[in-house]
Design a protein around this motif. Sequence first.
Motif, PDB file in Angstrom:
ATOM      1  N   PHE A   1     112.371  67.884  39.666  1.00  0.00           N
ATOM      2  CA  PHE A   1     111.071  68.424  40.060  1.00  0.00           C
ATOM      3  C   PHE A   1     110.383  67.450  41.019  1.00  0.00           C
ATOM      4  N   LEU A   2     109.483  67.998  41.798  1.00  0.00           N
ATOM      5  CA  LEU A   2     108.615  67.223  42.683  1.00  0.00           C
ATOM      6  C   LEU A   2     107.230  67.857  42.610  1.00  0.00           C
ATOM      7  N   LYS A   3     106.330  67.179  41.921  1.00  0.00           N
ATOM      8  CA  LYS A   3     104.990  67.704  41.705  1.00  0.00           C
ATOM      9  C   LYS A   3     103.999  67.005  42.635  1.00  0.00           C
ATOM     10  N   VAL A   4     103.131  67.804  43.245  1.00  0.00           N
ATOM     11  CA  VAL A   4     102.103  67.291  44.136  1.00  0.00           C
ATOM     12  C   VAL A   4     100.746  67.694  43.579  1.00  0.00           C
ATOM     13  N   TRP A   5      99.908  66.675  43.330  1.00  0.00           N
ATOM     14  CA  TRP A   5      98.567  66.953  42.840  1.00  0.00           C
ATOM     15  C   TRP A   5      97.542  66.349  43.790  1.00  0.00           C
ATOM     16  N   GLU A   6      96.564  67.160  44.181  1.00  0.00           N
ATOM     17  CA  GLU A   6      95.459  66.687  45.017  1.00  0.00           C
ATOM     18  C   GLU A   6      94.194  67.397  44.560  1.00  0.00           C
TER      19      GLU A   6
ATOM     20  N   LEU B   1     114.864  59.545  51.257  1.00  0.00           N
ATOM     21  CA  LEU B   1     113.966  59.513  52.406  1.00  0.00           C
ATOM     22  C   LEU B   1     112.965  60.649  52.281  1.00  0.00           C
ATOM     23  N   MET B   2     111.714  60.353  52.609  1.00  0.00           N
ATOM     24  CA  MET B   2     110.669  61.361  52.517  1.00  0.00           C
ATOM     25  C   MET B   2     109.909  61.465  53.825  1.00  0.00           C
ATOM     26  N   LYS B   3     109.447  62.656  54.105  1.00  0.00           N
ATOM     27  CA  LYS B   3     108.569  62.894  55.238  1.00  0.00           C
ATOM     28  C   LYS B   3     107.440  63.775  54.719  1.00  0.00           C
ATOM     29  N   CYS B   4     106.230  63.212  54.668  1.00  0.00           N
ATOM     30  CA  CYS B   4     105.088  63.882  54.055  1.00  0.00           C
ATOM     31  C   CYS B   4     104.053  64.264  55.106  1.00  0.00           C
ATOM     32  N   PHE B   5     103.653  65.501  55.065  1.00  0.00           N
ATOM     33  CA  PHE B   5     102.544  65.986  55.873  1.00  0.00           C
ATOM     34  C   PHE B   5     101.554  66.639  54.915  1.00  0.00           C
ATOM     35  N   LEU B   6     100.784  65.794  54.229  1.00  0.00           N
ATOM     36  CA  LEU B   6      99.892  66.236  53.165  1.00  0.00           C
ATOM     37  C   LEU B   6      98.457  65.818  53.482  1.00  0.00           C
ATOM     38  N   SER B   7      97.524  66.686  53.175  1.00  0.00           N
ATOM     39  CA  SER B   7      96.107  66.396  53.394  1.00  0.00           C
ATOM     40  C   SER B   7      95.559  65.554  52.245  1.00  0.00           C
ATOM     41  N   GLY B   8      94.485  64.830  52.546  1.00  0.00           N
ATOM     42  CA  GLY B   8      93.779  64.080  51.520  1.00  0.00           C
ATOM     43  C   GLY B   8      94.559  62.899  50.988  1.00  0.00           C
ATOM     44  N   MET B   9      94.379  62.634  49.676  1.00  0.00           N
ATOM     45  CA  MET B   9      95.029  61.510  49.003  1.00  0.00           C
ATOM     46  C   MET B   9      95.816  62.045  47.812  1.00  0.00           C
ATOM     47  N   PRO B  10      97.000  62.640  48.062  1.00  0.00           N
ATOM     48  CA  PRO B  10      97.753  63.299  46.980  1.00  0.00           C
ATOM     49  C   PRO B  10      98.469  62.297  46.083  1.00  0.00           C
ATOM     50  N   ASP B  11      98.736  62.742  44.871  1.00  0.00           N
ATOM     51  CA  ASP B  11      99.504  61.969  43.890  1.00  0.00           C
ATOM     52  C   ASP B  11     100.784  62.743  43.610  1.00  0.00           C
ATOM     53  N   LEU B  12     101.936  62.145  43.894  1.00  0.00           N
ATOM     54  CA  LEU B  12     103.228  62.809  43.740  1.00  0.00           C
ATOM     55  C   LEU B  12     103.969  62.247  42.536  1.00  0.00           C
ATOM     56  N   LYS B  13     104.768  63.111  41.925  1.00  0.00           N
ATOM     57  CA  LYS B  13     105.592  62.713  40.788  1.00  0.00           C
ATOM     58  C   LYS B  13     106.983  63.304  40.986  1.00  0.00           C
ATOM     59  N   LEU B  14     107.978  62.432  41.012  1.00  0.00           N
ATOM     60  CA  LEU B  14     109.361  62.834  41.270  1.00  0.00           C
ATOM     61  C   LEU B  14     110.194  62.659  40.013  1.00  0.00           C
ATOM     62  N   GLY B  15     110.926  63.703  39.635  1.00  0.00           N
ATOM     63  CA  GLY B  15     111.809  63.641  38.476  1.00  0.00           C
ATOM     64  C   GLY B  15     113.255  63.778  38.890  1.00  0.00           C
ATOM     65  N   LEU B  16     114.104  62.863  38.425  1.00  0.00           N
ATOM     66  CA  LEU B  16     115.528  62.867  38.732  1.00  0.00           C
ATOM     67  C   LEU B  16     116.324  63.044  37.440  1.00  0.00           C
ATOM     68  N   ASN B  17     117.602  63.323  37.573  1.00  0.00           N
ATOM     69  CA  ASN B  17     118.444  63.494  36.385  1.00  0.00           C
ATOM     70  C   ASN B  17     119.093  62.177  35.968  1.00  0.00           C
ATOM     71  N   ASP B  18     118.330  61.081  36.074  1.00  0.00           N
ATOM     72  CA  ASP B  18     118.862  59.801  35.611  1.00  0.00           C
ATOM     73  C   ASP B  18     118.733  59.714  34.094  1.00  0.00           C
ATOM     74  N   LYS B  19     119.661  59.008  33.476  1.00  0.00           N
ATOM     75  CA  LYS B  19     119.780  58.990  32.018  1.00  0.00           C
ATOM     76  C   LYS B  19     118.554  58.393  31.349  1.00  0.00           C
ATOM     77  N   ILE B  20     118.065  57.262  31.857  1.00  0.00           N
ATOM     78  CA  ILE B  20     116.937  56.584  31.214  1.00  0.00           C
ATOM     79  C   ILE B  20     115.675  57.438  31.308  1.00  0.00           C
TER      80      ILE B  20
ATOM     81  N   VAL C   1     108.891  58.400  38.684  1.00  0.00           N
ATOM     82  CA  VAL C   1     108.534  57.850  39.991  1.00  0.00           C
ATOM     83  C   VAL C   1     107.227  58.512  40.434  1.00  0.00           C
ATOM     84  N   SER C   2     106.112  57.798  40.265  1.00  0.00           N
ATOM     85  CA  SER C   2     104.798  58.295  40.649  1.00  0.00           C
ATOM     86  C   SER C   2     104.281  57.470  41.817  1.00  0.00           C
ATOM     87  N   PHE C   3     103.683  58.130  42.814  1.00  0.00           N
ATOM     88  CA  PHE C   3     103.266  57.402  44.012  1.00  0.00           C
ATOM     89  C   PHE C   3     102.290  58.217  44.836  1.00  0.00           C
ATOM     90  N   VAL C   4     101.494  57.498  45.615  1.00  0.00           N
ATOM     91  CA  VAL C   4     100.669  58.078  46.666  1.00  0.00           C
ATOM     92  C   VAL C   4     101.399  57.797  47.974  1.00  0.00           C
TER      93      VAL C   4
END
Length: 438
Positions: free
Chosen positions: A410-415, A208-227, A268-271
């Motif tokens: 990691f959770l990277k936020v780029w705007e 679950l996510m709750k985002c309070f971000l300005s503009g149109m950010p691009d997020l990238k989420l990294g998990l410890n999944d094997k693939i 997992v990349s998403f706006v």
Amino acid sequence: MPVAASAIYFLNLRGDVLINRLYRDDVGGNMVDAFRTHIMQTKELGTCPVRQIGGCSFFYMRISNVYIVIVVSSNANVACAFKFVVEAVALFKSYFGGAFDEDAIRNNFVLIYELLDEIMDFGYPQNLSPEILKLYITQEGVRSPFSSKPTDRPVPNATLQVTGAVGWRREGLVYKKNEVFLDIVESVNLLMSSKGSVLRCDVTGKILMKCFLSGMPDLKLGLNDKIGLEKESQLKSRPTKSGKTIELDDVTFHQCVNLTRFNSEKTVSFVPPDGEFELMKYRITEGVNLPFRVLPTIKELGRTRMEVNVKVKSVFGAKMFALGVVIKIPVPKQTAKTSFQVTSGRAKYNASIDCLVWKIRKFPGQTEPTMSAEVELISTMAEKKSWTRPPIQMEFQVPMFTASGLRVRFLKVWEKSGYNTVEWVRYITKAGSYEIRC
């Protein structure tokens, strides 16, 4: 894609038509009579939600005191039809302040007709997002006195939102403090034998996510999944770092996730949408870390006495703790009197559910509290039937612990404006169906 609907009807419990809309000319306007005659009047509404009468198929669903019936005469996508109904009801509720019943339909029939024309075209579903439709269908519905108060939002360019690639997020959002809250919530489903061996176990989780971000950010989420880790090591041409990896099963994503990028890079990349949403759901069947192990011993001493001894061991780390732990130990219906000895928490007999209920408000890790109980039974003259022992059930919530071992790397936020972001990550494991045979 096969057509989803040729006609849609909204009926009350008596079978009266409240609203209907014909999308194709392959069905007649009197098809609802067949539904009333062959389904409603024969008391077969609860048997199957899909019925064929003559050359037409009827898909129906009851919401509150309203039946929503979809009629098709050609090869139809049943899953798409029911998904359309669910999304359409959610859309109507957003306009009506959370209410959807016969009164809401009668008070808002003009608005409903306008929405029905927008959300389906010639039998094919279109955009059903409340955020997008409210940009150009600005008419407010008649709200129930008990409905929530609508929130005022600025109305941006509707054309850009409808035709753009990011229809789930408005442009021009500005926050003084840019924050992202990430919750990994898992439910453990377990069936364990009385000797402690695991008979069935899996974990269902959601991010679950709750985002309070300005503009149109691009997020990238990294998990410890094997693939994902294996794909990352291939792209960077270096070996995978040591550490626990997990295999995710049955993964489903929110529509904001870039599936093309996930298939190629396994990231997992998403706006993100603005506010709270469910990013993904998953299931784990291998390598589950059980938070608790329960060892029960129940002895029946004749027909009038029982001894119950239960030991519960917390397997998670000593610095962590569980909250709201409840252990329900079943006893026979003819229980008359109980006495308890517990090393932690409180225990009592609940006659309404025929269980000994042991509650521990705060359960530290790496501890083994025990409960002993003597149960006196009423002796009856009736023939004694063997007591089929139901399983022991547990309820709990363990903060900062994941039964699957899933971790956010990691959770990277780029705007484009380059602002700083504060990220918060929280893990919660709770009981789903946590049962132990006794």
